[in-house]
Scaffold this active site. Sequence first.
Site, PDB file in Angstrom:
ATOM      1  N   ASP A  61       0.805  -1.227   0.000  1.00  0.00           N
ATOM      2  CA  ASP A  61       0.000   0.000   0.000  1.00  0.00           C
ATOM      3  C   ASP A  61       0.836   1.275   0.000  1.00  0.00           C
ATOM      4  O   ASP A  61       0.441   2.301   0.562  1.00  0.00           O
ATOM      5  CB  ASP A  61      -0.975   0.011   1.205  1.00  0.00           C
ATOM      6  CG  ASP A  61      -1.844  -1.234   1.224  1.00  0.00           C
ATOM      7  OD1 ASP A  61      -2.199  -1.712   0.129  1.00  0.00           O
ATOM      8  OD2 ASP A  61      -2.161  -1.718   2.326  1.00  0.00           O
ATOM      9  N   GLU A  62       1.979   1.227  -0.639  1.00  0.00           N
ATOM     10  CA  GLU A  62       2.888   2.382  -0.664  1.00  0.00           C
ATOM     11  C   GLU A  62       2.491   3.392  -1.744  1.00  0.00           C
ATOM     12  O   GLU A  62       3.021   4.516  -1.768  1.00  0.00           O
ATOM     13  CB  GLU A  62       4.329   1.913  -0.947  1.00  0.00           C
ATOM     14  CG  GLU A  62       4.922   0.962   0.096  1.00  0.00           C
ATOM     15  CD  GLU A  62       4.656  -0.501  -0.227  1.00  0.00           C
ATOM     16  OE1 GLU A  62       3.828  -0.773  -1.122  1.00  0.00           O
ATOM     17  OE2 GLU A  62       5.265  -1.362   0.419  1.00  0.00           O
ATOM     18  N   GLY A  63       1.625   2.931  -2.671  1.00  0.00           N
ATOM     19  CA  GLY A  63       1.270   3.790  -3.802  1.00  0.00           C
ATOM     20  C   GLY A  63       1.818   3.221  -5.119  1.00  0.00           C
ATOM     21  O   GLY A  63       2.087   3.972  -6.057  1.00  0.00           O
ATOM     22  N   LYS A  64       1.954   1.889  -5.160  1.00  0.00           N
ATOM     23  CA  LYS A  64       2.486   1.237  -6.371  1.00  0.00           C
ATOM     24  C   LYS A  64       1.570   1.460  -7.569  1.00  0.00           C
ATOM     25  O   LYS A  64       2.030   1.663  -8.686  1.00  0.00           O
ATOM     26  CB  LYS A  64       2.650  -0.280  -6.139  1.00  0.00           C
ATOM     27  CG  LYS A  64       3.634  -0.623  -5.037  1.00  0.00           C
ATOM     28  CD  LYS A  64       3.666  -2.107  -4.784  1.00  0.00           C
ATOM     29  CE  LYS A  64       2.385  -2.651  -4.204  1.00  0.00           C
ATOM     30  NZ  LYS A  64       2.045  -2.184  -2.853  1.00  0.00           N
ATOM     31  N   LYS A  69      -0.510   3.982  -8.125  1.00  0.00           N
ATOM     32  CA  LYS A  69      -0.349   5.351  -8.606  1.00  0.00           C
ATOM     33  C   LYS A  69       0.949   5.506  -9.402  1.00  0.00           C
ATOM     34  O   LYS A  69       0.968   6.072 -10.493  1.00  0.00           O
ATOM     35  CB  LYS A  69      -0.352   6.355  -7.437  1.00  0.00           C
ATOM     36  CG  LYS A  69      -0.099   7.749  -7.984  1.00  0.00           C
ATOM     37  CD  LYS A  69       0.342   8.805  -7.037  1.00  0.00           C
ATOM     38  CE  LYS A  69       1.024   9.877  -7.895  1.00  0.00           C
ATOM     39  NZ  LYS A  69       1.024  11.192  -7.340  1.00  0.00           N
ATOM     40  N   ALA A  84      -3.986  -7.981  -3.773  1.00  0.00           N
ATOM     41  CA  ALA A  84      -3.510  -6.607  -3.968  1.00  0.00           C
ATOM     42  C   ALA A  84      -4.692  -5.660  -4.151  1.00  0.00           C
ATOM     43  O   ALA A  84      -5.763  -6.066  -4.603  1.00  0.00           O
ATOM     44  CB  ALA A  84      -2.611  -6.543  -5.193  1.00  0.00           C
ATOM     45  N   GLY A  85      -4.472  -4.403  -3.797  1.00  0.00           N
ATOM     46  CA  GLY A  85      -5.472  -3.363  -4.051  1.00  0.00           C
ATOM     47  C   GLY A  85      -4.708  -2.120  -4.455  1.00  0.00           C
ATOM     48  O   GLY A  85      -4.077  -1.481  -3.617  1.00  0.00           O
ATOM     49  N   HIS A  86      -4.683  -1.818  -5.734  1.00  0.00           N
ATOM     50  CA  HIS A  86      -3.896  -0.693  -6.252  1.00  0.00           C
ATOM     51  C   HIS A  86      -4.824   0.418  -6.731  1.00  0.00           C
ATOM     52  O   HIS A  86      -5.661   0.204  -7.606  1.00  0.00           O
ATOM     53  CB  HIS A  86      -2.990  -1.174  -7.399  1.00  0.00           C
ATOM     54  CG  HIS A  86      -1.954  -2.169  -6.952  1.00  0.00           C
ATOM     55  ND1 HIS A  86      -1.028  -2.721  -7.795  1.00  0.00           N
ATOM     56  CD2 HIS A  86      -1.696  -2.691  -5.728  1.00  0.00           C
ATOM     57  CE1 HIS A  86      -0.247  -3.538  -7.106  1.00  0.00           C
ATOM     58  NE2 HIS A  86      -0.631  -3.542  -5.856  1.00  0.00           N
ATOM     59  N   THR A 138      -6.022 -11.902   3.446  1.00  0.00           N
ATOM     60  CA  THR A 138      -7.139 -11.224   2.781  1.00  0.00           C
ATOM     61  C   THR A 138      -8.291 -12.194   2.503  1.00  0.00           C
ATOM     62  O   THR A 138      -9.349 -11.769   2.050  1.00  0.00           O
ATOM     63  CB  THR A 138      -6.675 -10.622   1.437  1.00  0.00           C
ATOM     64  OG1 THR A 138      -6.169 -11.686   0.614  1.00  0.00           O
ATOM     65  CG2 THR A 138      -5.591  -9.579   1.638  1.00  0.00           C
ATOM     66  N   GLN A 198       2.007  -6.176  -3.056  1.00  0.00           N
ATOM     67  CA  GLN A 198       2.454  -6.255  -1.664  1.00  0.00           C
ATOM     68  C   GLN A 198       3.760  -5.470  -1.485  1.00  0.00           C
ATOM     69  O   GLN A 198       3.976  -4.514  -2.214  1.00  0.00           O
ATOM     70  CB  GLN A 198       2.613  -7.714  -1.210  1.00  0.00           C
ATOM     71  CG  GLN A 198       1.289  -8.471  -1.088  1.00  0.00           C
ATOM     72  CD  GLN A 198       0.762  -9.025  -2.395  1.00  0.00           C
ATOM     73  OE1 GLN A 198       1.471  -9.677  -3.119  1.00  0.00           O
ATOM     74  NE2 GLN A 198      -0.495  -8.768  -2.695  1.00  0.00           N
ATOM     75  N   GLY A 258     -10.935  -3.401   3.295  1.00  0.00           N
ATOM     76  CA  GLY A 258     -11.535  -2.304   4.049  1.00  0.00           C
ATOM     77  C   GLY A 258     -11.025  -2.186   5.487  1.00  0.00           C
ATOM     78  O   GLY A 258     -11.459  -1.318   6.238  1.00  0.00           O
ATOM     79  N   ARG A 290      -5.608   0.382   8.458  1.00  0.00           N
ATOM     80  CA  ARG A 290      -4.179   0.079   8.411  1.00  0.00           C
ATOM     81  C   ARG A 290      -3.500   0.606   9.669  1.00  0.00           C
ATOM     82  O   ARG A 290      -3.811   1.705  10.129  1.00  0.00           O
ATOM     83  CB  ARG A 290      -3.545   0.722   7.167  1.00  0.00           C
ATOM     84  CG  ARG A 290      -4.076   0.157   5.861  1.00  0.00           C
ATOM     85  CD  ARG A 290      -3.512   0.918   4.664  1.00  0.00           C
ATOM     86  NE  ARG A 290      -4.037   0.412   3.398  1.00  0.00           N
ATOM     87  CZ  ARG A 290      -4.136   1.132   2.287  1.00  0.00           C
ATOM     88  NH1 ARG A 290      -3.759   2.387   2.264  1.00  0.00           N
ATOM     89  NH2 ARG A 290      -4.604   0.591   1.188  1.00  0.00           N
TER      90      ARG A 290
END
Length: 428
Positions: free
Chosen positions: A13-16, A18, A39-41, A130, A225, A303, A306
């Site tokens: 969740d670092e912003g990959k 984006k 993953a959730g991008h 997940t 991840q 959801g 974090r």
Amino acid sequence: MSAFIVLGAQWGDEGKGKMTDYLAESADVVVRYQGGNNAGHTVEVGDKQYKLHLIPSGVLYDNKLNIIGNGVVVDPKAFFDEIEYLESLGVNITREKLVVSDRAHIILPYHKTLDVLKEKARGKNDIGTTGKGIGPCYTDKFERSGIRVCDFIKPEVFKEKLKANIELKNEYIVKVLGGEALNFEEVYEEYSKYAERLKIFVEDTSVRVYDEIKKDKKVLFEGAQGMLLDIDYGTYPYVTSSNTTAGGVSNGVGIGPTMITNAIGIAKAYTTRVGKGPFPTELIDETGDWIREKGHEYGVTTGRSRRCGWLDLVILKTTARVSGLTSFAVTKIDTLAGLDKIKICVGYKFEDKVIDYFPASLEDLAKCEPIYEEFDGWDDSVAEARSYDELPDNAKIYLKRIEDFTGIKVSIVSVGPRRDQTIMVSDI
Ligand code: GDP
Ligand code: IMO
Ligand code: MG
């Protein structure tokens, strides 16, 4: 030749998403090499937001090729749901734009059932997965009972393999885990429809990626991840079941490591983690809550909220080493705006020494005490900066500390979620 890896330098969740979307503008091909729809991008373009899970983040452009490599685990239901979701947002998906490896493994309903039931059986020692069936699918791959895309799309082969698998899994699900048996006929009927639809997307993607690189096309490998969720180098067992580090690209795509030219580590300006496991710089206090609210730190896939903490340079240095990073992209420095003082962890006090690497043993890690340096904060004007010069001086000092500690340059700074809120500091 140019083949770039974009990978998570922390716990995901670092912003990959984006950064992949941003860099894809000047690329030709975007490839996922590991993970799956765990993953959730998130990608934001103008006032539109897109949440991608399995499909590479280059898909929002019309003229890019997107590839799901052999190292990815593919849930066919999730694949078609995501295509439908994208089409509902006006994104056109065609065979020319999206291909799937014939060697990728298929996530089937029993993998999801097993994921959930095993977590329940672990009780207080659960991992906090997940629940998407990722671990059980990779288990079957390595145990050599998995069903690959090339088997899935051949009805007779799929039927035989599915039958054998369901019989065995049902024994385990019912007798050991106390769950409900799956019905072979029902699963076969539903999944053979997905198989029929998937056929047109299937290709030997190792050959395709190799050819594209040889044709001098620019290829981006989009990691899922992050470093510390890596099966070998993460906080085992609180990890995912694939190699999230740069080493995962070669196996997960089927090209030699000498074809990869650059590795960009995406690092959030602070640290977050979803699910259980150690987190030395975690802030279980008002500051942690403040960062979570300001940064909207809630999971894209589940959801869940974090966990938030200070930036940990021990982690970034470890990622730089393990993945051979050539530069960092630092995201969300706008989220920290408004804090008077900001801390960075620059080492761990471990027994009577100071260390700057991440220990393997969780017992040793539990004994590590972060050593902090304190920095002066900056204000919300940071979100308006469009060049390095326009960044507040204190933000520049913060970024410089990252470079000095890790020995890796910060080439990109992200000051907001949108494509245009990105500063290219130096050539990547
Ligand atoms: P990924 O899994 O690495 O792709 O990251 P996620 O999409 O799960 O989480 C990153 C979140 O931060 C998303 O909501 C992004 O839209 C957002 N984001 C990315 N970069 C920035 C940034 O520089 N500033 C802010 N405020 N948000 C960002
Ligand atoms: P992106 O690509 C953050 C975490 C889960 C759990 C552990 C194992 O959006 O950065 P799994 O379902 O993979 O077996 O769960 O890994 N996890 C992630 N955390 N970002 C992700 O992906 C993640 N994918 C898995 O929360 O702790
Ligand atoms: Mg994410």
